[in-house]
Write a protein that holds these residues in place. Structure first.
Motif, PDB file in Angstrom:
ATOM      1  N   ALA A   1       0.852  -1.181   0.000  1.00 24.42           N
ATOM      2  CA  ALA A   1       0.000   0.000   0.000  1.00 24.42           C
ATOM      3  C   ALA A   1       0.890   1.234   0.000  1.00 24.42           C
ATOM      4  N   SER A   2       0.603   2.143  -0.888  1.00 23.24           N
ATOM      5  CA  SER A   2       1.385   3.373  -0.964  1.00 23.24           C
ATOM      6  C   SER A   2       0.828   4.378   0.030  1.00 23.24           C
ATOM      7  N   ARG A   3       1.726   5.064   0.728  1.00 27.18           N
ATOM      8  CA  ARG A   3       1.300   6.094   1.663  1.00 27.18           C
ATOM      9  C   ARG A   3       1.345   7.429   0.964  1.00 27.18           C
ATOM     10  N   THR A   4       0.257   8.158   1.043  1.00 28.85           N
ATOM     11  CA  THR A   4       0.255   9.489   0.467  1.00 28.85           C
ATOM     12  C   THR A   4       0.285  10.544   1.559  1.00 28.85           C
ATOM     13  N   GLN A   5      -0.058  10.193   2.782  1.00 33.83           N
ATOM     14  CA  GLN A   5      -0.029  11.166   3.853  1.00 33.83           C
ATOM     15  C   GLN A   5       1.416  11.437   4.280  1.00 33.83           C
ATOM     16  N   ALA A   6       1.627  12.572   4.929  1.00 29.51           N
ATOM     17  CA  ALA A   6       2.975  12.990   5.298  1.00 29.51           C
ATOM     18  C   ALA A   6       3.405  12.431   6.652  1.00 29.51           C
ATOM     19  N   SER A   7       2.537  11.717   7.332  1.00 29.64           N
ATOM     20  CA  SER A   7       2.882  11.211   8.652  1.00 29.64           C
ATOM     21  C   SER A   7       3.080   9.699   8.606  1.00 29.64           C
ATOM     22  N   PRO A   8       3.776   9.161   9.606  1.00 30.18           N
ATOM     23  CA  PRO A   8       4.007   7.714   9.654  1.00 30.18           C
ATOM     24  C   PRO A   8       2.694   6.938   9.799  1.00 30.18           C
ATOM     25  N   PRO A   9       2.691   5.664   9.406  1.00 32.26           N
ATOM     26  CA  PRO A   9       1.477   4.861   9.599  1.00 32.26           C
ATOM     27  C   PRO A   9       1.139   4.770  11.086  1.00 32.26           C
ATOM     28  N   ILE A  10      -0.115   4.873  11.407  1.00 31.31           N
ATOM     29  CA  ILE A  10      -0.562   4.864  12.801  1.00 31.31           C
ATOM     30  C   ILE A  10      -0.153   3.583  13.512  1.00 31.31           C
ATOM     31  N   ASP A  11      -0.233   2.449  12.818  1.00 34.62           N
ATOM     32  CA  ASP A  11       0.102   1.171  13.443  1.00 34.62           C
ATOM     33  C   ASP A  11       1.600   0.864  13.429  1.00 34.62           C
ATOM     34  N   GLY A  12       2.397   1.740  12.805  1.00 33.71           N
ATOM     35  CA  GLY A  12       3.849   1.548  12.755  1.00 33.71           C
ATOM     36  C   GLY A  12       4.316   0.553  11.718  1.00 33.71           C
ATOM     37  N   ILE A  13       3.383  -0.041  10.961  1.00 35.63           N
ATOM     38  CA  ILE A  13       3.754  -1.052   9.973  1.00 35.63           C
ATOM     39  C   ILE A  13       3.962  -0.390   8.618  1.00 35.63           C
ATOM     40  N   TYR A  14       5.158  -0.556   8.076  1.00 38.68           N
ATOM     41  CA  TYR A  14       5.514   0.017   6.782  1.00 38.68           C
ATOM     42  C   TYR A  14       5.348  -0.984   5.652  1.00 38.68           C
ATOM     43  N   VAL A  15       5.618  -2.255   5.915  1.00 38.22           N
ATOM     44  CA  VAL A  15       5.439  -3.316   4.920  1.00 38.22           C
ATOM     45  C   VAL A  15       4.904  -4.536   5.640  1.00 38.22           C
ATOM     46  N   ASP A  16       3.861  -5.125   5.087  1.00 34.98           N
ATOM     47  CA  ASP A  16       3.325  -6.381   5.601  1.00 34.98           C
ATOM     48  C   ASP A  16       3.005  -7.253   4.391  1.00 34.98           C
ATOM     49  N   GLN A  17       4.029  -7.970   3.924  1.00 34.98           N
ATOM     50  CA  GLN A  17       3.917  -8.801   2.737  1.00 34.98           C
ATOM     51  C   GLN A  17       4.483 -10.186   3.046  1.00 34.98           C
ATOM     52  N   PRO A  18       4.198 -11.173   2.209  1.00 35.04           N
ATOM     53  CA  PRO A  18       4.717 -12.526   2.479  1.00 35.04           C
ATOM     54  C   PRO A  18       6.243 -12.589   2.552  1.00 35.04           C
ATOM     55  N   TRP A  19       6.935 -11.652   1.929  1.00 34.76           N
ATOM     56  CA  TRP A  19       8.392 -11.668   1.925  1.00 34.76           C
ATOM     57  C   TRP A  19       9.021 -10.757   2.978  1.00 34.76           C
ATOM     58  N   LEU A  20       8.243  -9.802   3.536  1.00 35.96           N
ATOM     59  CA  LEU A  20       8.822  -8.820   4.451  1.00 35.96           C
ATOM     60  C   LEU A  20       7.778  -8.235   5.386  1.00 35.96           C
ATOM     61  N   LEU A  21       8.147  -8.175   6.658  1.00 33.44           N
ATOM     62  CA  LEU A  21       7.382  -7.415   7.647  1.00 33.44           C
ATOM     63  C   LEU A  21       8.330  -6.339   8.158  1.00 33.44           C
ATOM     64  N   MET A  22       7.950  -5.089   7.962  1.00 30.04           N
ATOM     65  CA  MET A  22       8.776  -3.978   8.429  1.00 30.04           C
ATOM     66  C   MET A  22       7.913  -3.040   9.244  1.00 30.04           C
ATOM     67  N   ARG A  23       8.444  -2.671  10.414  1.00 29.80           N
ATOM     68  CA  ARG A  23       7.676  -1.793  11.288  1.00 29.80           C
ATOM     69  C   ARG A  23       8.609  -0.923  12.121  1.00 29.80           C
ATOM     70  N   TRP A  24       8.037   0.114  12.667  1.00 27.41           N
ATOM     71  CA  TRP A  24       8.733   0.938  13.634  1.00 27.41           C
ATOM     72  C   TRP A  24       8.556   0.261  14.984  1.00 27.41           C
ATOM     73  N   ASP A  25       9.652  -0.029  15.659  1.00 25.29           N
ATOM     74  CA  ASP A  25       9.607  -0.641  16.979  1.00 25.29           C
ATOM     75  C   ASP A  25       9.808   0.469  18.006  1.00 25.29           C
ATOM     76  N   LYS A  26       8.696   0.924  18.556  1.00 23.28           N
ATOM     77  CA  LYS A  26       8.724   2.043  19.488  1.00 23.28           C
ATOM     78  C   LYS A  26       9.521   1.713  20.748  1.00 23.28           C
ATOM     79  N   ALA A  27       9.393   0.496  21.242  1.00 25.17           N
ATOM     80  CA  ALA A  27      10.082   0.096  22.472  1.00 25.17           C
ATOM     81  C   ALA A  27      11.600   0.196  22.326  1.00 25.17           C
ATOM     82  N   HIS A  28      12.112  -0.119  21.144  1.00 25.28           N
ATOM     83  CA  HIS A  28      13.560  -0.076  20.907  1.00 25.28           C
ATOM     84  C   HIS A  28      13.988   1.177  20.150  1.00 25.28           C
ATOM     85  N   ALA A  29      13.025   2.001  19.753  1.00 26.47           N
ATOM     86  CA  ALA A  29      13.285   3.216  18.979  1.00 26.47           C
ATOM     87  C   ALA A  29      14.151   2.904  17.751  1.00 26.47           C
TER      88      ALA A  29
END
Length: 159
Positions: free
Chosen positions: A15-43
């Motif tokens: 999914a392409s992000r058009t908004q200027a802010s980070p995804p609310i759930d912190g997930i940038y990619v959720d696909q069968p080959w890659l899960l990428m997210r912002w880990d707030k606990a580890h910054a």
């Protein structure tokens, strides 16, 4: 299923992000080959490679990582590559010449790479990790996510 288009900057199957802010759930990619997210606990940005990614998917996923670094002023990045089987030479060169400079420009200081204990994937990922040595970015390989997080936690939060 539509064919992926492009290699650089394209959001192949994501999914392409058009908004200027980070995804609310912190997930940038959720696909069968890659899960990428912002880990707030580890910054830090956390990517987990789950299976084979073709060139377009790999590059698009890594560019999402640049977005995450910028969105959160991330200084640390943990990538779990234990399921990576190969990183082809052209993609290694792209990482060195395109992705690493973008990550450094975005403020990244440390990359922890969790690697497989054996196999071709381990060797090609180690080749990629070696590319950071002359780029001003500190990288290190680990056999466990816990050890990688401990090392990432040592990165100074400012400066």
């Amino acid at each position: 299923m539509a064919q992926p288009k492009g290699v650089c900057g394209t959001t192949i199957g994501m999914a392409s992000r058009t908004q200027a802010s980070p995804p609310i759930d912190g997930i940038y990619v959720d696909q069968p080959w890659l899960l990428m997210r912002w880990d707030k606990a580890h910054a830090a940005v956390h990517s987990e490679w789950l299976g084979f990614a073709n060139t377009a998917e790999l590059r698009a996923g890594l560019l999402k990582g640049i977005e995450a670094i910028k969105d959160h002023h991330a200084r640390g990045y943990l990538t779990d590559t234990r399921k990576v089987r190969v990183v082809v030479h052209d993609d290694q060169e792209w990482i060195k010449k395109t992705w690493l400079p973008l990550a450094i420009e975005a403020g990244l200081k440390r990359i922890a790479v969790v690697i497989a204990t054996e196999g071709l994937g381990k060797l090609t990922v180690e080749d990629v990790v070696g590319l950071t040595d002359d780029q001003g970015l500190v990288s290190r390989t680990f056999e466990s996510v816990d050890a990688a997080w401990r090392w990432i936690a040592e990165v100074p939060k400012t400066g």
